[in-house]
Design a protein around this motif. Structure first.
Motif, PDB file in Angstrom:
ATOM      1  N   THR A 140      -5.445  -6.835  15.660  1.00 15.12           N
ATOM      2  CA  THR A 140      -5.258  -6.676  14.220  1.00 15.12           C
ATOM      3  C   THR A 140      -5.340  -8.063  13.578  1.00 15.12           C
ATOM      4  OG1 THR A 140      -2.848  -6.975  14.129  1.00 15.12           O
ATOM      5  CG2 THR A 140      -3.674  -4.785  14.740  1.00 15.12           C
TER       6      THR A 140
ATOM      7  N   ASP B  95      -9.232  -5.250  10.302  1.00 16.00           N
ATOM      8  CA  ASP B  95      -9.059  -6.311   9.314  1.00 16.00           C
ATOM      9  C   ASP B  95      -9.651  -5.834   8.004  1.00 16.00           C
ATOM     10  OD1 ASP B  95      -8.608  -9.691   9.689  1.00 16.00           O
ATOM     11  OD2 ASP B  95      -9.392  -8.944   7.795  1.00 16.00           O
ATOM     12  N   LEU B  96      -9.167  -6.397   6.899  1.00 13.44           N
ATOM     13  CA  LEU B  96      -9.723  -6.076   5.601  1.00 13.44           C
ATOM     14  C   LEU B  96     -11.142  -6.617   5.451  1.00 13.44           C
ATOM     15  CD1 LEU B  96      -6.597  -6.804   3.377  1.00 13.44           C
ATOM     16  CD2 LEU B  96      -7.679  -4.576   3.699  1.00 13.44           C
TER      17      LEU B  96
ATOM     18  N   SER C 261     -10.144  -2.174   7.056  1.00 14.32           N
ATOM     19  CA  SER C 261      -9.097  -1.630   6.197  1.00 14.32           C
ATOM     20  C   SER C 261      -7.794  -2.354   6.502  1.00 14.32           C
ATOM     21  CB  SER C 261      -8.930  -0.125   6.445  1.00 14.32           C
ATOM     22  OG  SER C 261      -8.459   0.114   7.762  1.00 14.32           O
ATOM     23  N   SER C 262      -6.770  -2.029   5.752  1.00 18.34           N
ATOM     24  CA  SER C 262      -5.443  -2.565   6.047  1.00 18.34           C
ATOM     25  C   SER C 262      -4.852  -1.822   7.232  1.00 18.34           C
ATOM     26  CB  SER C 262      -4.532  -2.414   4.830  1.00 18.34           C
ATOM     27  OG  SER C 262      -4.202  -1.055   4.629  1.00 18.34           O
TER      28      SER C 262
ATOM     29  N   GLU D 229      -1.968  -0.550   7.275  1.00 19.99           N
ATOM     30  CA  GLU D 229      -1.209   0.594   6.770  1.00 19.99           C
ATOM     31  C   GLU D 229      -2.099   1.819   6.547  1.00 19.99           C
ATOM     32  OE1 GLU D 229       0.458  -2.844   4.261  1.00 19.99           O
ATOM     33  OE2 GLU D 229      -0.971  -2.665   5.911  1.00 19.99           O
TER      34      GLU D 229
ATOM     35  N   ALA E 172      -2.099  -9.376  12.283  1.00 21.87           N
ATOM     36  CA  ALA E 172      -2.175  -9.068  10.856  1.00 21.87           C
ATOM     37  C   ALA E 172      -0.898  -9.492  10.141  1.00 21.87           C
ATOM     38  CB  ALA E 172      -2.417  -7.576  10.663  1.00 21.87           C
TER      39      ALA E 172
ATOM     40  N   SER F  47       2.878  -7.501   3.604  1.00 20.95           N
ATOM     41  CA  SER F  47       1.684  -7.715   4.425  1.00 20.95           C
ATOM     42  C   SER F  47       1.969  -7.575   5.914  1.00 20.95           C
ATOM     43  CB  SER F  47       1.093  -9.102   4.150  1.00 20.95           C
ATOM     44  OG  SER F  47       1.897 -10.132   4.717  1.00 20.95           O
TER      45      SER F  47
ATOM     46  N   GLY G  69       3.022  -2.410   8.160  1.00 25.23           N
ATOM     47  CA  GLY G  69       1.948  -2.236   9.136  1.00 25.23           C
ATOM     48  C   GLY G  69       2.424  -2.373  10.563  1.00 25.23           C
TER      49      GLY G  69
END
Length: 311
Positions: free
Chosen positions: A10, A35-36, A51-52, A54, A74, A92, A96
């Protein structure tokens, strides 16, 4: 842990995630990522969720894979940002982390989660070197939230059997990291020289010290722990070099590698949340026969060479 196993990373597109993916791929691991941002080298990944943590579809991403390890990177990565936006830093990381851990407990109980924490959890320790048993007393929101995530995973391990290892990472640096002291000095000193200026001023006194670890060495330390088949439900490792250097020493070494005539001065103001002195005890890591490859001098030379091309 044997090669050819699958690792989920992550925060996979960040500085550390990108380096870790490269080194893990070289070691023969199969990679999944979240990852975003899209990854720098997409061909390395067997699956990737942009994506996030979460909102990532964990069932879909991990379906059909036997996950041996999850490297959880992450979350926020800046003390200064955590001071200016504490709740943003909390958000952040903690939601998650809980979602990921609970998914592993339910769907992949064989997986061990390796949480990338920070030496910031130690705050200003009363004595050096800092061992894994040194009391946690974080002084920044960033350190507080890392310590909270450690506690969350530890209690999940006790209550639900989650296999957990915590990495408390000291001052990691290397090519590709476009922030923090070393990159800042490279940029500002180069710009000052180009403008004919003879001095740059940094925060602090210059006597603040850190335990610096080159990024490639950090990745090899992580792989050494992954390959060690720990029987403990919960484990903690300091990831560091075991050597203490002052900010002034580091800045002067950078100027030497840049080969420019710029003087370093300090304003005496220590940023909020920054500790005074760090040096890690790395005996536990050394028991796995891990040794650093790069001295600070050699590592800084690598960064300066990269920074000259990637200004």
């Amino acid at each position: 842990m044997n090669q050819q196993k699958t690792i989920l990373i992550t925060g996979a597109s960040g500085f550390l995630g990108t380096w870790l993916a490269d080194e893990a791929a070289k070691a023969g691991y199969k990679l999944l990522g979240i990852d975003l941002r899209v990854p720098l080298r997409p061909h390395l990944w067997s699956g990737f969720a942009t994506s996030s943590l979460e909102t990532a579809d964990l069932d879909n991403l991990l379906s059909g894979h036997e996950i041996a390890a999850v490297c959880h990177l992450a979350g926020g990565a800046s003390v200064a940002s955590s001071v200016s936006d504490p709740f943003g830093d909390f958000s952040s990381l903690l939601p998650g982390t809980s979602r990921l851990a609970l998914h592993l407990i339910k769907a992949h109980p064989q997986a061990r989660i390796f949480f990338f924490s920070s030496a910031a959890v130690y705050g200003n320790p009363e004595t050096l070197p800092i061992t894994e048993c040194t009391p946690l007393q974080p002084i920044s929101p960033y350190g507080i939230h890392k310590a909270t995530a450690e506690t969350l995973l530890t209690y999940y391990a006790k209550a639900f059997g989650l296999k957990t290892t915590v990495f408390r990472i000291f001052s990691v640096y290397g090519p590709g990291l476009r922030k923090q002291l070393i990159y800042d000095v490279c940029q500002r000193a180069t710009q000052a020289a180009a403008l004919g200026q003879k001095e740059i001023r940094l925060f602090g006194t210059g006597n603040e010290s850190r335990d610096f670890l080159y990024i490639e060495d950090l990745c090899q330390a992580v792989l050494a722990v992954l390959q060690h088949d720990s029987k403990e439900r919960c484990n903690v490792y300091n990831l560091a070099s075991g050597t203490e250097n002052t900010v002034a020493q580091v800045a002067e070494c950078i100027i030497k590698h840049l080969d420019i005539d710029v003087k370093i001065t300090f304003d005496g103001n220590v940023p909020k949340g920054d500790p005074a002195n760090w040096r890690a005890d790395v005996n536990k890591l050394s028991l796995l026969n891990f040794k650093t490859k790069y001295s600070l001098h050699d590592g800084l030379k690598q960064v300066v060479t990269w920074a000259k091309v990637n200004a």
